[in-house]
Design a protein around this motif. Structure first.
Motif, short mmCIF file in Angstrom:
data_model
loop_
_atom_site.label_atom_id
_atom_site.label_comp_id
_atom_site.label_asym_id
_atom_site.label_seq_id
_atom_site.Cartn_x
_atom_site.Cartn_y
_atom_site.Cartn_z
N GLY A 145 92.63 57.35 66.48
CA GLY A 145 92.93 55.96 66.80
C GLY A 145 93.75 55.83 68.07
O GLY A 145 94.75 56.55 68.26
N THR A 146 93.34 54.91 68.94
CA THR A 146 93.95 54.74 70.26
C THR A 146 94.79 53.46 70.37
O THR A 146 95.25 53.12 71.46
N GLY A 147 94.96 52.75 69.25
CA GLY A 147 95.74 51.51 69.27
C GLY A 147 97.24 51.81 69.31
O GLY A 147 97.66 52.96 69.48
N ILE A 148 98.03 50.78 69.11
CA ILE A 148 99.49 50.93 69.23
C ILE A 148 100.03 51.90 68.18
O ILE A 148 100.97 52.66 68.45
N VAL A 149 99.42 51.94 67.00
CA VAL A 149 99.91 52.84 65.94
C VAL A 149 99.59 54.29 66.31
O VAL A 149 100.44 55.18 66.22
N GLY A 150 98.37 54.53 66.76
CA GLY A 150 97.99 55.88 67.17
C GLY A 150 98.87 56.38 68.31
O GLY A 150 99.34 57.52 68.30
N ARG A 151 99.10 55.51 69.27
CA ARG A 151 99.93 55.90 70.42
C ARG A 151 101.36 56.21 69.97
O ARG A 151 101.97 57.18 70.43
N THR A 152 101.90 55.37 69.10
CA THR A 152 103.28 55.55 68.64
C THR A 152 103.41 56.85 67.85
O THR A 152 104.38 57.62 68.04
N MET A 153 102.44 57.11 66.98
CA MET A 153 102.47 58.36 66.20
C MET A 153 102.30 59.56 67.12
O MET A 153 103.01 60.56 66.98
N ALA A 154 101.36 59.47 68.04
CA ALA A 154 101.09 60.61 68.93
C ALA A 154 102.32 60.94 69.76
O ALA A 154 102.70 62.11 69.90
N ALA A 155 102.97 59.91 70.31
CA ALA A 155 104.15 60.14 71.13
C ALA A 155 105.28 60.76 70.30
O ALA A 155 105.98 61.67 70.76
N LYS A 156 105.46 60.28 69.09
CA LYS A 156 106.52 60.81 68.23
C LYS A 156 106.25 62.28 67.89
O LYS A 156 107.14 63.14 68.00
N LEU A 157 105.02 62.56 67.48
CA LEU A 157 104.67 63.95 67.11
C LEU A 157 104.87 64.88 68.31
O LEU A 157 105.41 65.98 68.16
N ALA A 158 104.44 64.44 69.48
CA ALA A 158 104.59 65.27 70.68
C ALA A 158 106.07 65.48 70.99
O ALA A 158 106.49 66.58 71.36
N SER A 159 106.88 64.43 70.80
CA SER A 159 108.31 64.55 71.10
C SER A 159 108.99 65.54 70.16
O SER A 159 110.04 66.10 70.48
N LEU A 160 108.39 65.78 68.99
CA LEU A 160 108.95 66.74 68.03
C LEU A 160 108.42 68.15 68.27
O LEU A 160 108.67 69.06 67.49
N GLY A 161 107.63 68.31 69.34
CA GLY A 161 107.16 69.64 69.71
C GLY A 161 105.79 70.01 69.15
O GLY A 161 105.34 71.14 69.32
N HIS A 162 105.13 69.06 68.50
CA HIS A 162 103.79 69.34 67.98
C HIS A 162 102.75 69.20 69.09
O HIS A 162 102.96 68.45 70.06
N GLU A 163 101.64 69.89 68.92
CA GLU A 163 100.50 69.68 69.82
C GLU A 163 99.72 68.49 69.25
O GLU A 163 99.50 68.43 68.03
#
Ligand code: NAP
Length: 232
Positions: A7-25
């Motif tokens: 998902g590329t909407g606001i929820v997908g973006r918010t989750m993706a950014a958070k996961l990446a900030s925690l060091g996940h790929e």
């Protein structure tokens, strides 16, 4: 951990950014990556086009649903509720099999205008539909009862508040609870409601959530279940 956010909407973006900030790929899944990267108009909710978000989040990959699903170890479903089953079909049952799928989608039905109704509702839920359609996937419904900024930054809401998990697989719910704790949720705030049929209850919170949003004029609020720890 490798997370695929469908998902590329606001929820997908918010989750993706958070996961990446925690060091996940992280890889985000979409129908057509080329078309998604060519977007120049804001989306239906007025959010800037995906490529604009991507500039500040270039470490997050973008792939077609199937490639994204094949790559990830854990799936996060942030597709439109009306299109979730289609999106997961495109992701491919074989690519999803055996994996935890964190389902954040709500089955909002805008066909009769605003406010949206729910479809399915009462005797079924989107969470159950996904679990039935993909029996080899470990579906955990969670986070769907709040705004996406609160999902990844619970401290935006002052005081104690609650997040629910529903799913048939106990280990999957445990793993998702650990992820929630890494987002900043207190473990005691996580309420395991039981099997995936309990997703009916959390999806049916949406009508009251939407009306609270209208009444309060902002989205930094959440449900708090007082006394939740009494029986634990
Ligand atoms: P959205 O606009 O509801 O959904 C966008 C995603 O759905 C895109 O990735 C899009 O694919 C996909 N999609 C749309 N039609 C499709 C189709 N026919 N086939 C396959 N995929 C399709 O995004 P959102 O506003 O971020 O919400 C995501 C989900 O989270 C929704 O279910 C919503 O109810 C739920 N939710 C939202 C919030 C919130 O804070 N907004 C809170 C709780 C739950 P493309 O990438 O190809 O365009």
């Amino acid at each position: 951990m490798r997370y695929t956010v469908l998902g590329t909407g606001i929820v997908g973006r918010t989750m993706a950014a958070k996961l990446a900030s925690l060091g996940h790929e992280v890889v985000v899944g979409t129908r057509d990556p080329e078309a998604t990267l060519a977007r120049v108009e804001p989306d239906a909710y007025g959010n800037p086009p995906f490529p604009q978000w991507r500039v500040a989040n270039s470490q997050v990959g973008l792939e077609a649903f199937a490639d994204a699903a094949a790559w990830g170890e854990v799936m996060v479903n942030t597709t439109s509720g009306a299109a979730t089953l289609q999106a997961l079909e495109a992701a491919g049952a074989a690519n999803l099999a055996g994996k935890v799928l964190i389902d954040i989608a709500n089955p909002l039905d805008f066909s009769q205008g605003m406010p949206p109704s729910l479809n399915p509702v009462n005797t079924d839920s989107l969470g159950e539909q996904v679990q039935r359609a993909f029996p080899e996937v470990k579906v955990v419904k969670t986070l769907n009862t709040m705004n996406c900024q609160v999902m990844v930054e619970p401290s935006r809401v002052v005081g104690e508040h609650s997040v629910f998990v529903s799913g048939d697989d106990t280990d999957a719910k445990k793993a998702v609870t650990e992820l929630l704790v890494s987002f900043g949720w207190a473990e005691a705030s996580v309420i395991d409601l039981g099997d995936i049929t309990t997703a009916r209850g959390t999806e049916m919170l949406l009508p009251i959530w939407l009306r609270l949003w209208g009444a309060l004029g902002h989205a930094d609020f959440n449900f708090h279940i007082a006394g939740a720890r009494t029986g634990a």
